[in-house]
Enzyme design. Structure first.
Site, PDB file in Angstrom:
ATOM      1  N   CYS A  60      -4.635  -3.122   3.031  1.00 31.13           N
ATOM      2  CA  CYS A  60      -4.371  -2.864   4.238  1.00 31.13           C
ATOM      3  C   CYS A  60      -5.533  -3.270   5.492  1.00 31.13           C
ATOM      4  O   CYS A  60      -5.714  -4.562   5.419  1.00 31.13           O
ATOM      5  CB  CYS A  60      -3.966  -1.495   4.570  1.00 31.13           C
ATOM      6  SG  CYS A  60      -3.175  -1.449   6.227  1.00 31.13           S
TER       7      CYS A  60
ATOM      8  N   LYS B 174      -9.655   1.863  -1.576  1.00 36.26           N
ATOM      9  CA  LYS B 174      -9.806   1.342  -0.277  1.00 36.26           C
ATOM     10  C   LYS B 174     -10.984   1.682   0.255  1.00 36.26           C
ATOM     11  O   LYS B 174     -11.419   2.725   0.356  1.00 36.26           O
ATOM     12  CB  LYS B 174      -8.671   1.818   0.568  1.00 36.26           C
ATOM     13  CG  LYS B 174      -8.664   1.211   1.990  1.00 36.26           C
ATOM     14  CD  LYS B 174      -7.418   1.679   2.628  1.00 36.26           C
ATOM     15  CE  LYS B 174      -7.195   1.157   3.994  1.00 36.26           C
ATOM     16  NZ  LYS B 174      -5.639   1.406   4.574  1.00 36.26           N
TER      17      LYS B 174
ATOM     18  N   GLU C 293       0.757  -1.214   0.063  1.00 41.05           N
ATOM     19  CA  GLU C 293      -0.090  -0.152   0.041  1.00 41.05           C
ATOM     20  C   GLU C 293       1.012   1.208  -0.118  1.00 41.05           C
ATOM     21  O   GLU C 293       1.892   1.356   0.559  1.00 41.05           O
ATOM     22  CB  GLU C 293      -0.888  -0.035   1.253  1.00 41.05           C
ATOM     23  CG  GLU C 293      -1.778   1.224   1.678  1.00 41.05           C
ATOM     24  CD  GLU C 293      -2.219   1.430   2.993  1.00 41.05           C
ATOM     25  OE1 GLU C 293      -1.618   0.946   3.807  1.00 41.05           O
ATOM     26  OE2 GLU C 293      -3.423   1.574   3.018  1.00 41.05           O
TER      27      GLU C 293
ATOM     28  N   ASN D 251      -7.232   6.172  -1.533  1.00 38.43           N
ATOM     29  CA  ASN D 251      -6.122   5.162  -1.190  1.00 38.43           C
ATOM     30  C   ASN D 251      -6.178   4.082  -2.208  1.00 38.43           C
ATOM     31  O   ASN D 251      -7.451   3.256  -1.673  1.00 38.43           O
ATOM     32  CB  ASN D 251      -6.171   4.831   0.394  1.00 38.43           C
ATOM     33  CG  ASN D 251      -4.841   3.913   0.727  1.00 38.43           C
ATOM     34  OD1 ASN D 251      -4.254   3.445  -0.126  1.00 38.43           O
ATOM     35  ND2 ASN D 251      -4.642   3.756   2.009  1.00 38.43           N
TER      36      ASN D 251
ATOM     37  N   GLU E 149      -6.021   8.555   7.794  1.00 40.66           N
ATOM     38  CA  GLU E 149      -6.556   8.156   6.485  1.00 40.66           C
ATOM     39  C   GLU E 149      -7.931   8.616   6.314  1.00 40.66           C
ATOM     40  O   GLU E 149      -8.358   9.058   5.133  1.00 40.66           O
ATOM     41  CB  GLU E 149      -6.573   6.622   6.550  1.00 40.66           C
ATOM     42  CG  GLU E 149      -5.234   6.060   6.258  1.00 40.66           C
ATOM     43  CD  GLU E 149      -5.164   4.784   5.839  1.00 40.66           C
ATOM     44  OE1 GLU E 149      -5.818   4.043   4.719  1.00 40.66           O
ATOM     45  OE2 GLU E 149      -4.572   3.849   6.712  1.00 40.66           O
TER      46      GLU E 149
ATOM     47  N   ASN F 209       0.368  -1.349   5.239  1.00 41.84           N
ATOM     48  CA  ASN F 209       1.234  -0.542   6.367  1.00 41.84           C
ATOM     49  C   ASN F 209       0.555  -0.597   7.551  1.00 41.84           C
ATOM     50  O   ASN F 209      -0.417   0.013   7.612  1.00 41.84           O
ATOM     51  CB  ASN F 209       1.281   1.009   5.942  1.00 41.84           C
ATOM     52  CG  ASN F 209       2.267   1.403   4.597  1.00 41.84           C
ATOM     53  OD1 ASN F 209       3.374   1.659   4.645  1.00 41.84           O
ATOM     54  ND2 ASN F 209       1.484   1.234   3.562  1.00 41.84           N
TER      55      ASN F 209
END
Lengths: 315, 315
Positions: free
Chosen positions: A174, A125, A47, A108, A144, A199
């Site tokens: 993730c 994501k 990611e 993302n 995020e 991550n």
């Protein structure tokens, strides 16, 4: 027709905030070349592979440093050397990146690129963790929910190229890997390989109590194993690992078979290639018997999964 | 208020087809007493605990032998000594049984009984495996879909008594434990303990190729671990194990914490008590952070989970 494909996970060590994009890209190309030299035809990167995990830092929405973390097109001149090298080697890849759309939306995201250098499909994501605002008094943030919008494409699957055995491919990013819903939506599209970059914190970088790196790595592996098994699919989960900007990230990148067995796992917290020969036909037994969804699922009783968001305990 | 409850899994060795109900009940009472003597307040028995796993045998729907496997009320005189002993010891229990309703419906069911001997709640198995007809030429059958109707109560959760710390309890039965949907519906009710009884083949009793007992036990444990973790709940899964009617059943009964860690696991394939001190408050961290459903779930993208039954791969 053989449906065995040699797949690599290209775990990356940390990308420091001060590191140049060119230096990071050179490491990625090196990992790609190492994987290709060992016969890999598909390489999975983490990611947000091109930068540090920048959601740990509060930055102004329009600051040049934040904007420099985003890709306004994919590919683009900054990442073109990776695309070019992969195409020359005849290798496809999954890579995660921060996406800034022409109309200003931020996601993302991840793409899977075919051996001919064209993008097979994209994913944005859905399960964004973290906070939508800066927490005062904390050195390290997890922003995020502030920096990205929630993915708006669902959980798409795509058929890979014939030279790979035309497998059904899915992507997650993730935190998605801890949510069985995403895996199941891919399973319901017949996924034979789910690729996941991540991550994940190894400890609380602000010094609070928290789970050990060992437990966090166990959780990461467990989620991949069980969701691969319960959907009769292969899974490749790939970390950006090590101490990045002073904050620790777990490693534990792994390749999991449709029985939930880990067939390859990274041993370091740095740049490291893991490899497996992935037989897509090994998914068939699970899909036809134990996890024959058409024969055994009972969606009339699954209503709360789509009908409510949070938990509502009995009185 | 402490919310720590000592819980036992009462794994059972095989119940042979020729064995008397009284002999089986005596073994169950012995397991209950062993658990209570070690301080357990809640004992989990297997699926279809009072009989052999009779779906392996073809029998006429109205044959006396088949009807003798079903309970027409719960409790009833045949099982009353178990209820009486448990009440005298102040111990609750989960037990699986074949249910025949007054209007002739048949279910693979389980009840959880409180320390006062009253039934707290009932569950009827939703994910029935096996076949709805006899497979000719096979000595051993798996006829759950023929002998039972699909559960019609959804996945109910119930609040346990105050003396247990008022935990949110859920039940699943056997094959249900491989289906993340059932766990999630319980998780969405705030489940803090999911109890599961099972009878799972250790190998193909008809001599066909198949997975090893070791792999099947791994799958059973993996499903419990990951679904407990992903719903931040404790889980207790309990086998009927060993060679029953000439067909092997896995053991591997286990107690799993909300981190997905196995804290107790059976070592034999016979009657065996496993124990753990279950702290329901250990679910809180997961429910409030990583698996804070209200903060992180995105049901608008989960539509296929309730919207379709089988898998539909891309072209």
């Amino acid at each position: 027709m053989s449906r065995i494909l040699r797949i690599a996970g290209a775990q990356m060590g940390p990308n420091q905030r001060a590191e140049s994009r060119a230096a990071i890209l050179a490491r990625m190309i090196s990992l790609l070349e190492q994987a290709a030299a060992q016969g890999a035809k598909l390489v999975v990167f983490p990611e947000l592979a091109f930068t540090t995990f920048f959601p740990r830092w509060p930055m102004d929405r329009d600051s040049p440093e934040l904007l420099a973390c985003f890709e306004t097109a994919m590919p683009n001149p900054q990442v073109q050397p990776l695309f070019d090298r992969a195409k020359a080697l005849g290798v496809g890849f999954y890579v995660g990146y921060a996406e800034l759309t022409p109309d200003g939306q931020r996601f993302n995201s991840a793409v899977t690129v075919g051996p001919d250098g064209t993008i097979l499909f994209k994913y944005r994501k859905i399960h964004l963790p973290g906070s939508d605002r800066v927490k005062e008094g904390q050195r390290y943030q997890q922003l995020e929910k502030m920096y990205f919008q929630y993915g708006d494409m669902g959980f798409p699957a795509a058929r890979g190229p014939a030279e790979w055995g035309a497998p059904v491919l899915g992507m997650l990013i993730c935190n998605d890997r801890r949510w069985p819903e995403g895996w199941r939506v891919l399973g319901l599209q017949g996924a034979e390989l789910v690729m996941v970059g991540y991550n994940s914190a190894a400890y609380d970088p602000n010094g609070g109590e928290g789970e050990s790196a060992e437990l966090r790595t166990f959780h990461s592996t467990l989620a991949a194993q069980a969701n691969a098994y319960m959907n009769a699919t292969w899974a490749v989960t790939v970390a950006k690992a090590g101490v990045e900007d002073g904050a620790g990230l777990i490693g534990g990148s792994c390749i999991v078979d449709p029985n939930g067995i880990v067939v390859a796992q990274a041993k370091t917290l740095g740049d490291e290639v893991i490899l497996a020969d992935v037989d897509f036909d090994a998914c068939r037994q699970g899909k036809e018997k134990m996890f024959n969804f058409a024969a055994h699922r009972r969606p009339q009783w699954y209503g709360p999964i789509t009908g409510q968001v949070g938990a509502t305990p009995p009185a």
